[in-house]
Design a protein around this motif. Structure first.
Motif, PDB file in Angstrom:
ATOM      1  N   ASP A 182      12.057  75.140  62.988  1.00  0.00           N
ATOM      2  CA  ASP A 182      11.945  74.942  64.430  1.00  0.00           C
ATOM      3  C   ASP A 182      10.862  73.950  64.838  1.00  0.00           C
ATOM      4  N   TRP A 183       9.991  73.575  63.906  1.00  0.00           N
ATOM      5  CA  TRP A 183       8.928  72.612  64.193  1.00  0.00           C
ATOM      6  C   TRP A 183       9.428  71.170  64.123  1.00  0.00           C
ATOM      7  N   ARG A 184      10.584  70.984  63.527  1.00  0.00           N
ATOM      8  CA  ARG A 184      11.105  69.624  63.337  1.00  0.00           C
ATOM      9  C   ARG A 184      11.631  69.062  64.659  1.00  0.00           C
ATOM     10  N   GLN A 185      11.376  67.792  64.875  1.00  0.00           N
ATOM     11  CA  GLN A 185      11.864  67.138  66.089  1.00  0.00           C
ATOM     12  C   GLN A 185      13.395  67.218  66.154  1.00  0.00           C
ATOM     13  N   GLY A 186      13.910  67.557  67.320  1.00  0.00           N
ATOM     14  CA  GLY A 186      15.354  67.677  67.476  1.00  0.00           C
ATOM     15  C   GLY A 186      15.868  69.093  67.261  1.00  0.00           C
ATOM     16  N   SER A 187      14.939  70.034  66.973  1.00  0.00           N
ATOM     17  CA  SER A 187      15.345  71.434  66.777  1.00  0.00           C
ATOM     18  C   SER A 187      15.448  72.130  68.131  1.00  0.00           C
ATOM     19  N   THR A 188      16.575  71.935  68.772  1.00  0.00           N
ATOM     20  CA  THR A 188      16.828  72.571  70.059  1.00  0.00           C
ATOM     21  C   THR A 188      17.246  74.026  69.860  1.00  0.00           C
ATOM     22  N   LYS A 189      17.396  74.739  70.954  1.00  0.00           N
ATOM     23  CA  LYS A 189      17.866  76.122  70.912  1.00  0.00           C
ATOM     24  C   LYS A 189      19.181  76.208  70.140  1.00  0.00           C
ATOM     25  N   GLU A 190      20.132  75.325  70.467  1.00  0.00           N
ATOM     26  CA  GLU A 190      21.456  75.345  69.831  1.00  0.00           C
ATOM     27  C   GLU A 190      21.367  75.036  68.341  1.00  0.00           C
ATOM     28  N   VAL A 191      20.529  74.084  67.997  1.00  0.00           N
ATOM     29  CA  VAL A 191      20.368  73.701  66.592  1.00  0.00           C
ATOM     30  C   VAL A 191      19.787  74.865  65.787  1.00  0.00           C
ATOM     31  N   ILE A 192      18.799  75.527  66.352  1.00  0.00           N
ATOM     32  CA  ILE A 192      18.169  76.653  65.656  1.00  0.00           C
ATOM     33  C   ILE A 192      19.163  77.791  65.460  1.00  0.00           C
ATOM     34  N   VAL A 193      19.910  78.114  66.498  1.00  0.00           N
ATOM     35  CA  VAL A 193      20.910  79.189  66.400  1.00  0.00           C
ATOM     36  C   VAL A 193      21.936  78.874  65.321  1.00  0.00           C
ATOM     37  N   ASP A 194      22.467  77.657  65.339  1.00  0.00           N
ATOM     38  CA  ASP A 194      23.459  77.254  64.335  1.00  0.00           C
ATOM     39  C   ASP A 194      22.858  77.265  62.930  1.00  0.00           C
ATOM     40  N   ARG A 195      21.635  76.807  62.830  1.00  0.00           N
ATOM     41  CA  ARG A 195      20.964  76.720  61.533  1.00  0.00           C
ATOM     42  C   ARG A 195      20.842  78.098  60.890  1.00  0.00           C
ATOM     43  N   VAL A 196      20.588  79.113  61.701  1.00  0.00           N
ATOM     44  CA  VAL A 196      20.423  80.472  61.188  1.00  0.00           C
ATOM     45  C   VAL A 196      21.769  81.150  60.948  1.00  0.00           C
ATOM     46  N   LEU A 197      22.666  81.058  61.920  1.00  0.00           N
ATOM     47  CA  LEU A 197      23.941  81.770  61.817  1.00  0.00           C
ATOM     48  C   LEU A 197      24.856  81.190  60.745  1.00  0.00           C
ATOM     49  N   ASN A 198      24.725  79.899  60.466  1.00  0.00           N
ATOM     50  CA  ASN A 198      25.598  79.262  59.474  1.00  0.00           C
ATOM     51  C   ASN A 198      25.195  79.550  58.029  1.00  0.00           C
ATOM     52  N   LYS A 199      24.045  80.185  57.841  1.00  0.00           N
ATOM     53  CA  LYS A 199      23.629  80.575  56.495  1.00  0.00           C
ATOM     54  C   LYS A 199      24.375  81.828  56.056  1.00  0.00           C
ATOM     55  N   GLU A 200      24.436  82.031  54.747  1.00  0.00           N
ATOM     56  CA  GLU A 200      25.067  83.231  54.205  1.00  0.00           C
ATOM     57  C   GLU A 200      23.994  84.270  53.870  1.00  0.00           C
ATOM     58  N   ASN A 201      24.451  85.421  53.417  1.00  0.00           N
ATOM     59  CA  ASN A 201      23.550  86.481  52.956  1.00  0.00           C
ATOM     60  C   ASN A 201      22.551  86.905  54.032  1.00  0.00           C
ATOM     61  N   HIS A 202      23.051  87.283  55.187  1.00  0.00           N
ATOM     62  CA  HIS A 202      22.175  87.721  56.266  1.00  0.00           C
ATOM     63  C   HIS A 202      21.593  89.111  56.023  1.00  0.00           C
ATOM     64  N   LYS A 203      22.284  89.942  55.269  1.00  0.00           N
ATOM     65  CA  LYS A 203      21.785  91.300  55.021  1.00  0.00           C
ATOM     66  C   LYS A 203      20.492  91.249  54.196  1.00  0.00           C
ATOM     67  N   GLY A 204      19.451  91.822  54.759  1.00  0.00           N
ATOM     68  CA  GLY A 204      18.175  91.846  54.053  1.00  0.00           C
ATOM     69  C   GLY A 204      17.447  90.525  54.066  1.00  0.00           C
ATOM     70  N   ALA A 205      17.959  89.548  54.815  1.00  0.00           N
ATOM     71  CA  ALA A 205      17.347  88.221  54.844  1.00  0.00           C
ATOM     72  C   ALA A 205      16.040  88.229  55.630  1.00  0.00           C
ATOM     73  N   ILE A 206      15.185  87.264  55.317  1.00  0.00           N
ATOM     74  CA  ILE A 206      13.928  87.061  56.038  1.00  0.00           C
ATOM     75  C   ILE A 206      14.024  85.706  56.726  1.00  0.00           C
ATOM     76  N   VAL A 207      13.966  85.712  58.056  1.00  0.00           N
ATOM     77  CA  VAL A 207      14.106  84.485  58.844  1.00  0.00           C
ATOM     78  C   VAL A 207      12.728  84.013  59.290  1.00  0.00           C
ATOM     79  N   LEU A 208      12.401  82.776  58.952  1.00  0.00           N
ATOM     80  CA  LEU A 208      11.103  82.202  59.303  1.00  0.00           C
ATOM     81  C   LEU A 208      11.195  81.419  60.610  1.00  0.00           C
ATOM     82  N   MET A 209      10.283  81.729  61.530  1.00  0.00           N
ATOM     83  CA  MET A 209      10.204  80.989  62.786  1.00  0.00           C
ATOM     84  C   MET A 209       8.748  80.824  63.200  1.00  0.00           C
ATOM     85  N   HIS A 210       8.545  80.015  64.240  1.00  0.00           N
ATOM     86  CA  HIS A 210       7.207  79.765  64.777  1.00  0.00           C
ATOM     87  C   HIS A 210       7.268  79.869  66.299  1.00  0.00           C
ATOM     88  N   PRO A 211       6.119  79.999  66.960  1.00  0.00           N
ATOM     89  CA  PRO A 211       6.126  80.079  68.418  1.00  0.00           C
ATOM     90  C   PRO A 211       6.358  78.704  69.054  1.00  0.00           C
TER      91      PRO A 211
END
Length: 241
Positions: A182-211
């Motif tokens: 999310d710190w990268r330029q161009g990481s909009t709300k939509e980009v972040i959502v897609d980036r997370v949801l398009n990954k596999e293995n969500h069960k037990g996953a650890i998602v890294l974010m910043h304020p």
């Protein structure tokens, strides 16, 4: 006389054999011992990138060394959605902004260490790693009254010294399964959502974010999406159970 000579030679031969045998055992012991240290680093102290794949939780983590203006919005969303996550905070930030840190603590979120300063821990000596983790612990404990048990090295950078220091101070080293970047330029709300949801293995996953502002906007969407998938959003400790 011949019998005595033969007996003497036999005793010498046995002594030589025993000496060789002891030497072999000593070499094996030293090799195993050195392997034991190596295995401790690779197995016991190995960073955790994902929790149990059988978990009904996905963990959200927020690494904090800046972003004060965004934290209240994120906390309000988490409160409205009845979600508790893990905040990894630097000791430097806690010392400088105790009031904002107190808000996070008061909301009942899990607190982990992000070290004292946002340095490249992978380039630090054992003593420096110990110093950074211990100093952060002291600042965190001043407010929480509890010792954190989870440690997330800044930028995910670590070396053997980092892992051994964390283990010595009784921390689990935590990385991530999914990086929002999310710190990268161009990481909009939509980009972040897609980036997370398009990954596999969500069960037990650890998602890294910043304020980040875009992350604050993406947060309620991600919570709703994962709940629709039958997953609950929680803390690192939830996915490690």
């Amino acid at each position: 006389m011949i019998f005595l000579i033969k007996k003497k030679h036999a005793v010498i031969a046995v002594a030589v054999f025993v000496t060789i045998l002891v030497g072999i055992f000593a070499i094996i012991f030293m090799n195993n011992n050195s392997k034991g240290v190596f295995n401790t680093y690779n197995v016991t102290n190995k960073p955790i990138q994902q929790g149990s794949v059988d978990s009904n939780y996905i963990a959200f983590t927020c690494n904090v060394d800046w972003g004060n203006e965004v934290i209240p919005e994120m906390l309000q969303t988490l409160k409205d959605k009845n979600v508790k996550i893990t905040f990894f905070v630097t000791g430097r930030w806690v010392k400088e902004f105790p009031d904002i840190f107190q808000l996070i603590v008061d909301e009942g979120h899990e607190i982990g260490s992000h070290g004292y300063q946002h340095l490249d821990y992978g380039k630090l000596s054992l003593d420096k790693n110990l110093e950074q983790i211990k100093k952060a612990e002291e600042e965190i404990q001043k407010i929480t009254g509890e010792k954190p048990t989870l440690f997330a090295p800044p930028s995910g950078s670590y070396n053997e010294n980092t892992l051994n220091a964390a283990s010595k101070l009784e921390y689990k080293t935590i990385l991530w399964t999914i990086d929002t970047i999310d710190w990268r330029q161009g990481s909009t709300k939509e980009v972040i959502v897609d980036r997370v949801l398009n990954k596999e293995n969500h069960k037990g996953a650890i998602v890294l974010m910043h304020p980040m502002p875009a992350t604050a906007k993406a947060l309620p969407v991600l919570i709703d999406e994962f709940r629709n998938k039958g997953l609950e959003i929680g803390r690192v400790s939830d996915v490690l159970k």
